[in-house]
Enzyme design. Structure first.
Site, PDB file in Angstrom:
ATOM      1  N   HIS A   1       5.192  10.980 -12.056  1.00 53.31           N
ATOM      2  CA  HIS A   1       6.512  11.657 -12.165  1.00 53.31           C
ATOM      3  C   HIS A   1       7.381  11.941 -11.277  1.00 53.31           C
ATOM      4  CE1 HIS A   1       5.390  12.910 -16.568  1.00 53.31           C
ATOM      5  NE2 HIS A   1       4.001  12.910 -15.732  1.00 53.31           N
TER       6      HIS A   1
ATOM      7  N   LYS B   1     -12.282  20.983  19.575  1.00 55.25           N
ATOM      8  CA  LYS B   1     -13.213  20.061  20.353  1.00 55.25           C
ATOM      9  C   LYS B   1     -13.213  20.500  22.059  1.00 55.25           C
ATOM     10  CE  LYS B   1     -14.490  15.011  21.118  1.00 55.25           C
ATOM     11  NZ  LYS B   1     -14.104  14.027  20.869  1.00 55.25           N
TER      12      LYS B   1
ATOM     13  N   GLU C   1      -4.241   7.123  12.504  1.00 55.91           N
ATOM     14  CA  GLU C   1      -4.432   7.495  13.753  1.00 55.91           C
ATOM     15  C   GLU C   1      -5.537   6.292  14.567  1.00 55.91           C
ATOM     16  OE1 GLU C   1      -4.031  11.599  15.711  1.00 55.91           O
ATOM     17  OE2 GLU C   1      -6.202  11.539  15.365  1.00 55.91           O
TER      18      GLU C   1
ATOM     19  N   GLU D   1      -1.572  24.353  20.020  1.00 59.11           N
ATOM     20  CA  GLU D   1      -1.416  25.011  18.507  1.00 59.11           C
ATOM     21  C   GLU D   1      -2.564  25.866  18.297  1.00 59.11           C
ATOM     22  OE1 GLU D   1      -1.089  21.937  19.196  1.00 59.11           O
ATOM     23  OE2 GLU D   1       0.230  21.059  18.040  1.00 59.11           O
TER      24      GLU D   1
ATOM     25  N   LYS E   1       3.017  15.400  23.512  1.00 63.81           N
ATOM     26  CA  LYS E   1       2.497  16.680  23.783  1.00 63.81           C
ATOM     27  C   LYS E   1       3.079  17.135  25.166  1.00 63.81           C
ATOM     28  CE  LYS E   1      -2.038  16.519  22.019  1.00 63.81           C
ATOM     29  NZ  LYS E   1      -3.447  16.220  22.472  1.00 63.81           N
TER      30      LYS E   1
ATOM     31  N   GLY F   1     -12.483  13.603  16.768  1.00 60.91           N
ATOM     32  CA  GLY F   1     -11.734  14.643  16.005  1.00 60.91           C
ATOM     33  C   GLY F   1     -11.723  14.229  14.519  1.00 60.91           C
ATOM     34  N   ARG F   2     -11.173  13.213  14.167  1.00 62.87           N
ATOM     35  CA  ARG F   2     -10.909  12.793  12.734  1.00 62.87           C
ATOM     36  C   ARG F   2     -12.396  12.503  12.086  1.00 62.87           C
ATOM     37  NH1 ARG F   2      -8.431   9.570  16.167  1.00 62.87           N
ATOM     38  NH2 ARG F   2      -8.839   7.586  16.354  1.00 62.87           N
TER      39      ARG F   2
END
Ligand code: G6Q
Length: 548
Positions: A385, A207, A354, A213, A513, A268-269
């Site tokens: 399990h 965005k 978030e 990253e 950050k 973003g999400r």
């Protein structure tokens, strides 16, 4: 704008507290003496059956929660979101991911025609680009067809499209998809091993187009590509950007024609419905991508119009608050009995944690009640399990959502029947448990000597009384998946409204950050910029020692 009142100051909260004290004593299986419970506490919405009868609630609980929702002005909050009010107040933004999937444009508000036109234009551009890549019309610099597409992005620009591409793999008939997110060079290096620069297309999904990253991986990908292609001009055939930041994209060297735009009103999400969903369109085809959007649109309509009592996200949201704030549950689980949904819990983690991991209320004061829960999950039956032991016999109360398809996408002997029998058995076991008397009787029947039985029986008792929701959909189609995702998005919204917090910002990710930026120069230049605590300094020195 959203109302700013503490839920704990409402009349309904007081009443819920009193009601809680009574209902907590009743074991879930005793609530089932009411034979109409399933009928009363389940909702059908198109092909989705949502059964919430295995919860520690009765009719009164729902009535009180509706009172709470009214006191917290939920209805107005829902309208504000859909109509584009700037409800993300700390970022001064509207929250309009629903507009991205609004084909019928039911909730158009004044001045939004241009917005819908822009959305449609980007969708049309996505359609033709994804068609060209899939059909082979779009060719690489050496004249070869694109065989592999790599989405480079992180957080919201990765989790959503990655989860959807995995969930809809059954329908994948385009180029092979790869997702690179981590700045750890291992991620992109291992991906390169499967790729040829001549036949690879990179989608840089960001965005802001400034995320450390993503930009690090994007530059590494460009260098890797140019090592073989040699010519900078060829970048336009192998790189596209999904971004709101045209200036930065052009600066990177991506052709303007290859920019797929979206807008700051898309968090973003919540961005998989925007151009960020390009990898989905390339993988399963644009038409199916639209089916996904249309499923979400149907869930939006359900959320806006269904009575609270028959409204899946509203009920889900209320149940979450019920367990977090009254029962003190710290955690909730999402357990899809559907291998295709193996990234769904990871996606929901970001969506929920978030959004609602906040401790300051909308009026700026600290909250004195519990907000966002810890969300965990893995596909069933695998989880059975490993960690289910703690849900069955541990000391925590862990409400869980169980999801399952009525019909499988792969007909293989009795796999699906076995999967469904586990799905049903787990929710039943978590509800009824096994009492001391039942254990002793069982041991007697298997001829375990009394002295031995006395030693072990307590370990075999199951408390039960653990709440679950069951969500069944006919088949995992793009349309069904769109609905599921949107239902959870709205659940998170409902909780944010009740908790009186801002669900659409994420300031909590900033400090780390910022510090990483400073420490990076300290690591690289071997100089100390900021005074650190002795632990950070010790670790920093250790990492520098012998390192490059
Ligand atoms: C999501 C967050 C966050 C964001 C990433 C990537 O709601 O805002 O996860 O999606 O930090 O950001 P960019 O898309 O700007 O690279």
């Amino acid at each position: 704008m959203l109302k700013k009142i503490h839920p704990t100051h409402t009349m309904a909260w007081e009443k819920l507290l009193r009601h809680y004290k009574e209902i907590k004593k009743v074991h879930l299986k005793d609530l089932f003496k009411d034979k109409k419970r399933f009928e009363k506490f389940s909702i059908e919405f198109e092909d989705i059956l949502f059964d919430y009868s295995k919860n520690k609630i009765n009719e009164r609980t729902i009535e009180l929660f509706i009172e709470l929702a009214d006191e917290m002005a939920l209805e107005k909050a829902i309208a504000s979101m859909f109509e584009g009010d700037r409800i993300n107040e700390t970022e001064n933004r509207a929250v309009l991911h629903t507009a991205l999937r609004s084909f019928k444009q039911k909730y158009v508000h004044t001045g939004s025609h241009e917005l819908y036109k822009n959305i449609e234009n980007v969708r049309n551009k996505m359609r033709s680009f994804s068609n060209d890549v899939r059909s082979g019309k779009w060719i690489g610099y050496s004249g070869k067809k694109i065989t592999d597409v790599v989405n480079i992005g992180i957080g919201g620009s990765d989790l959503g499209p990655y989860m959807v591409c995995e969930a809809l793999k059954h329908y994948a008939d385009g180029p092979d998809l790869h997702f690179v997110s981590n700045v750890d060079g291992a991620h992109i290096s291992e991906t390169f091993k499967k790729l040829d620069p001549e036949t690879t297309l990179f989608l840089i999904a960001s965005k802001t187009f400034t995320t450390q990253e993503t930009m690090t991986n994007a530059f590494t990908a460009r260098d890797w590509f140019l090592k073989k292609a040699k010519d900078q001009k060829q970048v336009k055939k192998h790189f596209a950007a999904l971004s709101t930041n045209t200036e930065k994209v052009v600066e990177f060297g991506i052709d303007k024609e290859n920019i797929f735009e979206f807008w700051d009103f898309v968090g973003g999400r919540y961005s998989l419905w925007s151009a960020i969903g390009m990898s989905i369109a390339v993988s399963i085809g644009y038409e199916r991508f639209e089916e996904l959007l249309k499923g979400a649109e149907a869930a939006d309509h359900h959320f806006r119009t269904a009575d609270y009592k028959k409204n899946i996200p509203v009920i889900m949201g209320m149940l979450g608050v019920w367990y977090a704030d009254f029962f003190g549950a710290e955690c909730e689980m999402v357990l899809p009995y559907d291998q295709y949904l193996h990234r769904f819990p990871a996606f929901l983690q970001q969506l929920s944690m978030e959004s609602n991991g906040k401790s300051v209320s909308r009026d700026g004061s600290k909250v004195n009640y519990r907000t966002g829960q810890i969300l965990l999950g893995e596909p069933g039956t695998n989880g059975q399990h490993s960690f289910y032991q703690l849900i069955h016999q541990g000391t925590h109360l862990i409400p869980a959502d169980f999801l399952c398809a009525k019909e499988p996408l792969n007909e293989l002997a009795d796999h699906h029947c076995k999967l469904q029998s586990n799905f049903l058995a787990q929710t039943e076991a978590l509800m009824i448990g096994r009492t001391k008397d039942e254990v002793i009787e069982m041991l007697e029947k298997s001829n375990v000597p009394e002295t031995e039985a006395r030693k072990v029986y307590l370990h075999k008792v199951f408390k039960g009384d653990n709440p679950t929701n069951s969500i069944i959909y006919d088949k995992l189609t793009p349309y069904a998946l769109g609905k599921l995702i949107a239902l959870y998005e709205h659940k998170v919204f409902v909780q944010g409204v009740i908790w009186n917090i801002y669900s659409f910002d994420q300031w909590g990710v900033e400090l780390g950050k910022e510090l990483a930026g400073k420490i990076l120069s300290e690591l690289k230049d071997k100089k100390v910029e900021a005074p650190h605590d002795c632990s950070t300094e010790g670790l920093l020195k250790h990492l520098r020692k012998g390192g490059k």
